[in-house]
Scaffold this motif. Structure first.
Motif, PDB file in Angstrom:
ATOM      1  N   SER A   1       0.869  -1.188   0.000  1.00 28.41           N
ATOM      2  CA  SER A   1       0.000   0.000   0.000  1.00 28.41           C
ATOM      3  C   SER A   1       0.898   1.228   0.000  1.00 28.41           C
ATOM      4  O   SER A   1       2.110   1.111   0.237  1.00 28.41           O
ATOM      5  CB  SER A   1      -0.873   0.019   1.265  1.00 28.41           C
ATOM      6  OG  SER A   1      -0.044   0.088   2.407  1.00 28.41           O
ATOM      7  N   THR A   2       0.309   2.384  -0.218  1.00 25.93           N
ATOM      8  CA  THR A   2       1.128   3.590  -0.084  1.00 25.93           C
ATOM      9  C   THR A   2       1.480   3.813   1.384  1.00 25.93           C
ATOM     10  O   THR A   2       2.559   4.322   1.690  1.00 25.93           O
ATOM     11  CB  THR A   2       0.430   4.839  -0.657  1.00 25.93           C
ATOM     12  OG1 THR A   2      -0.884   4.896  -0.148  1.00 25.93           O
ATOM     13  CG2 THR A   2       0.377   4.813  -2.150  1.00 25.93           C
ATOM     14  N   SER A   3       0.595   3.398   2.290  1.00 25.05           N
ATOM     15  CA  SER A   3       0.909   3.550   3.720  1.00 25.05           C
ATOM     16  C   SER A   3       2.197   2.803   4.055  1.00 25.05           C
ATOM     17  O   SER A   3       3.069   3.315   4.766  1.00 25.05           O
ATOM     18  CB  SER A   3      -0.229   3.009   4.580  1.00 25.05           C
ATOM     19  OG  SER A   3      -1.456   3.549   4.161  1.00 25.05           O
TER      20      SER A   3
ATOM     21  N   TYR B   1      -5.022  14.592   5.358  1.00 23.85           N
ATOM     22  CA  TYR B   1      -5.504  13.317   5.880  1.00 23.85           C
ATOM     23  C   TYR B   1      -4.638  12.881   7.076  1.00 23.85           C
ATOM     24  O   TYR B   1      -3.403  12.893   6.972  1.00 23.85           O
ATOM     25  CB  TYR B   1      -5.410  12.291   4.751  1.00 23.85           C
ATOM     26  CG  TYR B   1      -6.020  10.963   5.043  1.00 23.85           C
ATOM     27  CD1 TYR B   1      -7.396  10.816   5.124  1.00 23.85           C
ATOM     28  CD2 TYR B   1      -5.219   9.844   5.237  1.00 23.85           C
ATOM     29  CE1 TYR B   1      -7.952   9.588   5.388  1.00 23.85           C
ATOM     30  CE2 TYR B   1      -5.774   8.611   5.492  1.00 23.85           C
ATOM     31  CZ  TYR B   1      -7.145   8.491   5.569  1.00 23.85           C
ATOM     32  OH  TYR B   1      -7.697   7.270   5.829  1.00 23.85           O
TER      33      TYR B   1
ATOM     34  N   ILE C   1       0.750  16.300  -0.729  1.00 25.99           N
ATOM     35  CA  ILE C   1      -0.385  15.471  -1.135  1.00 25.99           C
ATOM     36  C   ILE C   1      -1.000  16.170  -2.348  1.00 25.99           C
ATOM     37  O   ILE C   1      -1.502  17.286  -2.222  1.00 25.99           O
ATOM     38  CB  ILE C   1      -1.470  15.346  -0.030  1.00 25.99           C
ATOM     39  CG1 ILE C   1      -0.855  15.180   1.356  1.00 25.99           C
ATOM     40  CG2 ILE C   1      -2.450  14.224  -0.347  1.00 25.99           C
ATOM     41  CD1 ILE C   1      -0.160  13.898   1.592  1.00 25.99           C
TER      42      ILE C   1
ATOM     43  N   ASN D   1      -5.895  16.010   0.173  1.00 27.75           N
ATOM     44  CA  ASN D   1      -7.053  15.313   0.749  1.00 27.75           C
ATOM     45  C   ASN D   1      -7.277  15.921   2.117  1.00 27.75           C
ATOM     46  O   ASN D   1      -6.393  15.831   2.958  1.00 27.75           O
ATOM     47  CB  ASN D   1      -6.767  13.809   0.880  1.00 27.75           C
ATOM     48  CG  ASN D   1      -7.917  13.072   1.556  1.00 27.75           C
ATOM     49  OD1 ASN D   1      -9.008  13.600   1.656  1.00 27.75           O
ATOM     50  ND2 ASN D   1      -7.657  11.857   2.029  1.00 27.75           N
TER      51      ASN D   1
ATOM     52  N   ASP E   1       2.524  12.358  -2.723  1.00 27.45           N
ATOM     53  CA  ASP E   1       1.428  11.389  -2.613  1.00 27.45           C
ATOM     54  C   ASP E   1       0.408  11.737  -3.687  1.00 27.45           C
ATOM     55  O   ASP E   1      -0.262  12.767  -3.609  1.00 27.45           O
ATOM     56  CB  ASP E   1       0.827  11.505  -1.202  1.00 27.45           C
ATOM     57  CG  ASP E   1      -0.323  10.553  -0.948  1.00 27.45           C
ATOM     58  OD1 ASP E   1      -1.062  10.237  -1.899  1.00 27.45           O
ATOM     59  OD2 ASP E   1      -0.487  10.149   0.215  1.00 27.45           O
TER      60      ASP E   1
ATOM     61  N   VAL F   1      -2.146   9.705  -4.840  1.00 29.83           N
ATOM     62  CA  VAL F   1      -3.196   8.684  -4.911  1.00 29.83           C
ATOM     63  C   VAL F   1      -4.493   9.222  -5.540  1.00 29.83           C
ATOM     64  O   VAL F   1      -5.252   8.464  -6.130  1.00 29.83           O
ATOM     65  CB  VAL F   1      -3.488   8.015  -3.537  1.00 29.83           C
ATOM     66  CG1 VAL F   1      -2.275   7.293  -3.011  1.00 29.83           C
ATOM     67  CG2 VAL F   1      -4.032   8.979  -2.519  1.00 29.83           C
ATOM     68  N   PHE F   2      -4.733  10.536  -5.428  1.00 32.63           N
ATOM     69  CA  PHE F   2      -5.969  11.097  -5.995  1.00 32.63           C
ATOM     70  C   PHE F   2      -5.726  11.833  -7.314  1.00 32.63           C
ATOM     71  O   PHE F   2      -6.621  12.501  -7.821  1.00 32.63           O
ATOM     72  CB  PHE F   2      -6.625  12.063  -4.994  1.00 32.63           C
ATOM     73  CG  PHE F   2      -7.243  11.375  -3.810  1.00 32.63           C
ATOM     74  CD1 PHE F   2      -8.384  10.596  -3.955  1.00 32.63           C
ATOM     75  CD2 PHE F   2      -6.680  11.486  -2.546  1.00 32.63           C
ATOM     76  CE1 PHE F   2      -8.958   9.945  -2.865  1.00 32.63           C
ATOM     77  CE2 PHE F   2      -7.245  10.847  -1.449  1.00 32.63           C
ATOM     78  CZ  PHE F   2      -8.383  10.065  -1.615  1.00 32.63           C
TER      79      PHE F   2
ATOM     80  N   SER G   1      -5.497   1.134  -4.492  1.00 27.64           N
ATOM     81  CA  SER G   1      -6.487   1.539  -3.521  1.00 27.64           C
ATOM     82  C   SER G   1      -7.418   2.626  -4.057  1.00 27.64           C
ATOM     83  O   SER G   1      -8.643   2.519  -3.974  1.00 27.64           O
ATOM     84  CB  SER G   1      -5.691   2.012  -2.313  1.00 27.64           C
ATOM     85  OG  SER G   1      -6.455   2.355  -1.266  1.00 27.64           O
ATOM     86  N   LYS G   2      -6.822   3.674  -4.636  1.00 24.22           N
ATOM     87  CA  LYS G   2      -7.622   4.769  -5.189  1.00 24.22           C
ATOM     88  C   LYS G   2      -7.702   4.666  -6.715  1.00 24.22           C
ATOM     89  O   LYS G   2      -8.770   4.871  -7.282  1.00 24.22           O
ATOM     90  CB  LYS G   2      -7.006   6.131  -4.812  1.00 24.22           C
ATOM     91  CG  LYS G   2      -6.782   6.329  -3.324  1.00 24.22           C
ATOM     92  CD  LYS G   2      -8.077   6.498  -2.557  1.00 24.22           C
ATOM     93  CE  LYS G   2      -7.852   6.867  -1.108  1.00 24.22           C
ATOM     94  NZ  LYS G   2      -7.366   5.808  -0.239  1.00 24.22           N
TER      95      LYS G   2
END
Ligand SMILES: Cc1ncc(COP(=O)(O)O)c(C=O)c1O
Length: 390
Positions: free
Chosen positions: A95-97, A121, A167, A171, A199, A201-202, A233-234
């Motif tokens: 995951s990115t986490s 976030y 980000i 987010n 990041d 992801v979006f 995930s996204k």
């Protein structure tokens, strides 16, 4: 308590809002959940489950950076967005986490810090702490549309700052990084030896076009070490499959050193399952269908929200350009918690801005993911409750 590390000494007390929500659920009272951010629970398209059942699923031939075929699929996905990267510069993680944890191990000694945006976030505080790393927030000024202000980054930095986290888009603020902001940030990073962790992801979820928008830092020639993070995930709405990717960029020598070290970190865990890696080309081929449906949903819900706002309202929808959320600015009095409690009484669950470390006013965060009829059913109670000043 003795015998445990302070890194895992997280607060476990419930706030008033969490308690009120649990009580309402226990009473079985109906609720419209405008905090729903799980893309698998809102009726969006999913790939055929057979995709995961490849004939080679039980073969174990791990590659620390991730199977080459999977990394090639990520490179193809990025190429479809006009970005050219080499699979050799990609590392897969669960995951990115998890990738954040690996990057903090790579870059920081215990006690070093990373600069993180506020509002954002609330994940990085915990991930950093688990690695013995501190976070130093830099403000995204509201006056700047919650965009990056390099002066804030420079002011937050100290001698132990190892990286800046961006980000993109924010987010829940939905603001994309702009070319001028990236250029100014690159200079600060290069001058001070900080890496950039981006990041993204979006980033596939833009609602409009902006001439100066930066969608990814991958594939760019930048003067500092850069890590560009995303994942299934996204991108494909599949958080349960557990596959993320990190693109490593920057000056060649330092980039190759980072890749060699990350390969060791990844080898210690080998955390990405074989079936999901084998299925990645097909899963990413499904992503455009998911993204198109999600964007239609999010844009339509936002349009309805804006249309439902009375012209004399004391609240507003904060301008944004992408992502899965809407941010409302509400009056400071009675403020975030009282308004969330009043909305709960009216059967709506929303998040208070303090959850994301907003400052300079009172804010609410709404997910734009719920199906249109569910979202529509929330608008009447939302507008009425906000009109009553909670
Ligand atoms: C900005 C941001 N980055 C990373 C994550 C975590 O994603 P992953 O499921 O890949 O760990 C989230 C989760 O919502 C997020 O909002």
């Amino acid at each position: 308590m003795s015998g445990f590390s302070s890194r895992t000494d997280f607060p476990r007390t419930w706030n008033r809002l969490a308690r009120a929500l649990a009580e309402r659920k226990a009473r079985g009272e109906p609720l419209v959940d405008l905090t729903e951010s799980n893309p698998t629970r809102v009726g969006l398209p999913q790939p055929a489950p057979e995709l995961l059942a490849t004939s080679e699923a039980f073969t174990y031939a791990p590659e620390p950076q991730g199977l080459l075929t999977a990394r090639e699929a990520v490179a193809t996905h990025l190429a479809s967005r006009g970005v050219t990267v080499s699979p050799a510069h990609l590392i897969l993680s669960a995951s990115t986490s998890e990738a954040y944890g690996w990057l903090f191990k790579l870059l920081c000694e215990p006690g070093d810090n990373v600069l993180v945006p506020a509002p954002s976030y609330p994940l990085f505080e915990y991930l950093a702490r688990l690695e013995g790393v501190e976070i130093r927030p830099y403000r995204l000024p509201r006056a700047h549309g919650f965009g990056l202000d390099v002066e804030e980054v420079a002011a937050a930095r100290d001698a132990r700052s190892r990286a800046v986290l961006v980000i993109n888009p924010g987010n829940p603020t939905g603001h994309y990084l702009h070319e001028g902001e990236l250029a100014a940030l690159a200079k600060v990073c290069a001058d001070t030896g900080m890496a950039l962790i981006s990041d993204e992801v979006f980033s596939d979820f833009a609602w409009d076009t902006e001439p100066e928008r930066v969608s990814t830092v991958a594939g760019r020639s930048l003067p500092m070490l850069t890590f560009s993070l995303s994942g299934l995930s996204k991108v494909a709405g599949l958080p349960g499959l557990k596959l993320g990717w990190t693109h490593v960029g920057g000056p060649e020598a330092v980039r190759d050193e980072a890749l060699a070290r990350l390969e060791w970190v990844a080898d210690a865990f080998l955390s990405v399952g074989t079936p999901v890696q084998q299925a990645l080309p097909a899963l990413l081929a499904h992503a455009p269908r998911f993204q198109a449906a999600l964007l239609r949903r999010v844009k339509e819900n936002r349009r309805r929200l804006l249309a439902a706002r009375p012209s004399e309202a004391t609240w507003d929808v904060v301008p944004a350009h992408g992502g899965w959320s809407a941010v409302l600015r509400i009056p400071r009095e009675p403020g975030e918690e009282a308004t969330c409690l009043a909305l709960l009484e009216a059967g709506l669950v929303v998040q208070p801005g303090y959850f994301y470390d907003f400052a300079g006013g009172a804010f609410l965060v709404l997910s734009l993911l719920p199906p249109a009829d569910v979202f529509e059913s929330a608008l009447g109670p939302l507008v009425r409750t906000l009109a009553q000043g909670a």
